[in-house]
Design a protein around this motif. Structure first.
Motif, PDB file in Angstrom:
ATOM      1  N   GLU A  17      18.418  -9.660  -5.267  1.00  0.00           N
ATOM      2  CA  GLU A  17      17.783  -8.585  -4.497  1.00  0.00           C
ATOM      3  C   GLU A  17      16.444  -8.180  -5.124  1.00  0.00           C
ATOM      4  OE1 GLU A  17      18.508  -3.921  -3.311  1.00  0.00           O
ATOM      5  OE2 GLU A  17      20.241  -5.121  -3.873  1.00  0.00           O
ATOM      6  N   MET A  18      16.418  -8.088  -6.428  1.00  0.00           N
ATOM      7  CA  MET A  18      15.191  -7.741  -7.142  1.00  0.00           C
ATOM      8  C   MET A  18      14.115  -8.799  -6.911  1.00  0.00           C
ATOM      9  SD  MET A  18      14.989  -7.080 -11.195  1.00  0.00           S
ATOM     10  CE  MET A  18      13.500  -7.351 -12.104  1.00  0.00           C
ATOM     11  N   LEU A  19      14.489 -10.062  -6.984  1.00  0.00           N
ATOM     12  CA  LEU A  19      13.531 -11.144  -6.756  1.00  0.00           C
ATOM     13  C   LEU A  19      13.009 -11.125  -5.325  1.00  0.00           C
ATOM     14  CD1 LEU A  19      15.321 -14.041  -8.678  1.00  0.00           C
ATOM     15  CD2 LEU A  19      13.385 -12.644  -9.463  1.00  0.00           C
ATOM     16  N   ALA A  20      13.889 -10.867  -4.376  1.00  0.00           N
ATOM     17  CA  ALA A  20      13.478 -10.809  -2.972  1.00  0.00           C
ATOM     18  C   ALA A  20      12.526  -9.641  -2.735  1.00  0.00           C
ATOM     19  CB  ALA A  20      14.703 -10.698  -2.073  1.00  0.00           C
ATOM     20  N   THR A  21      12.815  -8.494  -3.318  1.00  0.00           N
ATOM     21  CA  THR A  21      11.946  -7.328  -3.162  1.00  0.00           C
ATOM     22  C   THR A  21      10.595  -7.571  -3.816  1.00  0.00           C
ATOM     23  OG1 THR A  21      13.838  -5.834  -3.094  1.00  0.00           O
ATOM     24  CG2 THR A  21      11.708  -4.859  -3.649  1.00  0.00           C
ATOM     25  N   ALA A  22      10.602  -8.175  -4.985  1.00  0.00           N
ATOM     26  CA  ALA A  22       9.343  -8.479  -5.662  1.00  0.00           C
ATOM     27  C   ALA A  22       8.477  -9.372  -4.788  1.00  0.00           C
ATOM     28  CB  ALA A  22       9.614  -9.141  -7.010  1.00  0.00           C
ATOM     29  N   SER A  23       9.095 -10.371  -4.192  1.00  0.00           N
ATOM     30  CA  SER A  23       8.358 -11.311  -3.355  1.00  0.00           C
ATOM     31  C   SER A  23       7.877 -10.673  -2.056  1.00  0.00           C
ATOM     32  CB  SER A  23       9.236 -12.522  -3.050  1.00  0.00           C
ATOM     33  OG  SER A  23       8.523 -13.465  -2.294  1.00  0.00           O
ATOM     34  N   SER A  24       8.737  -9.912  -1.401  1.00  0.00           N
ATOM     35  CA  SER A  24       8.381  -9.361  -0.092  1.00  0.00           C
ATOM     36  C   SER A  24       7.533  -8.099  -0.167  1.00  0.00           C
ATOM     37  CB  SER A  24       9.640  -9.084   0.728  1.00  0.00           C
ATOM     38  OG  SER A  24      10.392  -8.035   0.145  1.00  0.00           O
ATOM     39  N   GLN A  25       7.650  -7.328  -1.256  1.00  0.00           N
ATOM     40  CA  GLN A  25       6.918  -6.074  -1.361  1.00  0.00           C
ATOM     41  C   GLN A  25       5.722  -6.165  -2.298  1.00  0.00           C
ATOM     42  OE1 GLN A  25       9.328  -2.770  -2.684  1.00  0.00           O
ATOM     43  NE2 GLN A  25       7.674  -1.299  -2.473  1.00  0.00           N
ATOM     44  N   PHE A  26       5.931  -6.701  -3.503  1.00  0.00           N
ATOM     45  CA  PHE A  26       4.872  -6.658  -4.503  1.00  0.00           C
ATOM     46  C   PHE A  26       3.817  -7.740  -4.312  1.00  0.00           C
ATOM     47  CE2 PHE A  26       7.906  -3.800  -6.323  1.00  0.00           C
ATOM     48  CZ  PHE A  26       7.093  -2.815  -6.886  1.00  0.00           C
ATOM     49  N   VAL A  27       4.196  -8.925  -3.852  1.00  0.00           N
ATOM     50  CA  VAL A  27       3.178  -9.955  -3.599  1.00  0.00           C
ATOM     51  C   VAL A  27       2.156  -9.463  -2.573  1.00  0.00           C
ATOM     52  CG1 VAL A  27       2.767 -12.266  -2.655  1.00  0.00           C
ATOM     53  CG2 VAL A  27       4.541 -11.928  -4.388  1.00  0.00           C
ATOM     54  N   PRO A  28       2.583  -8.913  -1.421  1.00  0.00           N
ATOM     55  CA  PRO A  28       1.581  -8.398  -0.476  1.00  0.00           C
ATOM     56  C   PRO A  28       0.728  -7.265  -1.046  1.00  0.00           C
ATOM     57  CG  PRO A  28       3.679  -8.688   0.637  1.00  0.00           C
ATOM     58  CD  PRO A  28       3.935  -8.882  -0.829  1.00  0.00           C
ATOM     59  N   MET A  29       1.326  -6.420  -1.892  1.00  0.00           N
ATOM     60  CA  MET A  29       0.551  -5.336  -2.508  1.00  0.00           C
ATOM     61  C   MET A  29      -0.562  -5.915  -3.390  1.00  0.00           C
ATOM     62  SD  MET A  29       3.669  -2.741  -3.492  1.00  0.00           S
ATOM     63  CE  MET A  29       2.698  -1.596  -4.440  1.00  0.00           C
ATOM     64  N   ILE A  30      -0.231  -6.924  -4.176  1.00  0.00           N
ATOM     65  CA  ILE A  30      -1.222  -7.551  -5.058  1.00  0.00           C
ATOM     66  C   ILE A  30      -2.298  -8.248  -4.228  1.00  0.00           C
ATOM     67  CG2 ILE A  30      -1.559  -9.296  -6.846  1.00  0.00           C
ATOM     68  CD1 ILE A  30       1.396  -8.625  -7.735  1.00  0.00           C
ATOM     69  N   MET A  31      -1.877  -8.940  -3.194  1.00  0.00           N
ATOM     70  CA  MET A  31      -2.841  -9.618  -2.314  1.00  0.00           C
ATOM     71  C   MET A  31      -3.792  -8.610  -1.663  1.00  0.00           C
ATOM     72  SD  MET A  31      -2.222 -12.925  -2.456  1.00  0.00           S
ATOM     73  CE  MET A  31      -3.042 -13.533  -0.995  1.00  0.00           C
ATOM     74  N   SER A  32      -3.293  -7.440  -1.335  1.00  0.00           N
ATOM     75  CA  SER A  32      -4.108  -6.448  -0.631  1.00  0.00           C
ATOM     76  C   SER A  32      -5.232  -5.864  -1.479  1.00  0.00           C
ATOM     77  CB  SER A  32      -3.228  -5.320  -0.088  1.00  0.00           C
ATOM     78  OG  SER A  32      -2.836  -4.438  -1.124  1.00  0.00           O
ATOM     79  N   VAL A  33      -5.183  -6.038  -2.802  1.00  0.00           N
ATOM     80  CA  VAL A  33      -6.243  -5.492  -3.655  1.00  0.00           C
ATOM     81  C   VAL A  33      -7.266  -6.553  -4.071  1.00  0.00           C
ATOM     82  CG1 VAL A  33      -4.786  -3.604  -4.464  1.00  0.00           C
ATOM     83  CG2 VAL A  33      -4.937  -5.696  -5.825  1.00  0.00           C
ATOM     84  N   GLY A  34      -7.181  -7.752  -3.453  1.00  0.00           N
ATOM     85  CA  GLY A  34      -8.223  -8.739  -3.687  1.00  0.00           C
ATOM     86  C   GLY A  34      -7.784 -10.076  -4.241  1.00  0.00           C
ATOM     87  N   ALA A  35      -6.508 -10.245  -4.527  1.00  0.00           N
ATOM     88  CA  ALA A  35      -6.045 -11.530  -5.047  1.00  0.00           C
ATOM     89  C   ALA A  35      -6.103 -12.589  -3.945  1.00  0.00           C
ATOM     90  CB  ALA A  35      -4.616 -11.408  -5.565  1.00  0.00           C
TER      91      ALA A  35
END
Length: 94
Positions: A17-35
């Motif tokens: 669950e933690m891995l899925a949340t990291a992928s679905s929530q945190f990856v888009p957050m990082i991408m949204s700031v310029g990655a």
């Protein structure tokens, strides 16, 4: 010249669950700031690294305040701590 940051994390537990949340929530957050891309890599039973690619050093630098907030949120949402973070310009690519 492309720029990459790598952060290294230790956790007291890592669940699917933690891995899925990291992928679905945190990856888009990082991408949204310029990655331009993000890879989350499980490096051990209780360790992981986040490899973040930027088009150049200026873009990476401009994102760092927002990245610090994202890292802080990850550390409060999950039982993990960031052990180190490094970054630099890419000089070889395959």
């Amino acid at each position: 010249m492309a720029f990459v940051t790598i952060s290294h994390w230790n956790a007291t537990e890592i669940s699917d669950e933690m891995l899925a949340t990291a992928s679905s929530q945190f990856v888009p957050m990082i991408m949204s700031v310029g990655a331009s891309s993000v890879q989350m890599v499980r490096t051990g039973e209780l360790t992981m690294s986040v490899v973040t690619h930027y088009s150049d050093a200026a873009t990476a630098e401009a994102a760092q305040a927002k990245i610090a907030k994202i890292r802080s949120q990850a550390a409060s949402d999950f039982p993990m701590t960031m052990e180190s973070a490094h970054g630099g310009e890419v000089f070889g690519n395959g």
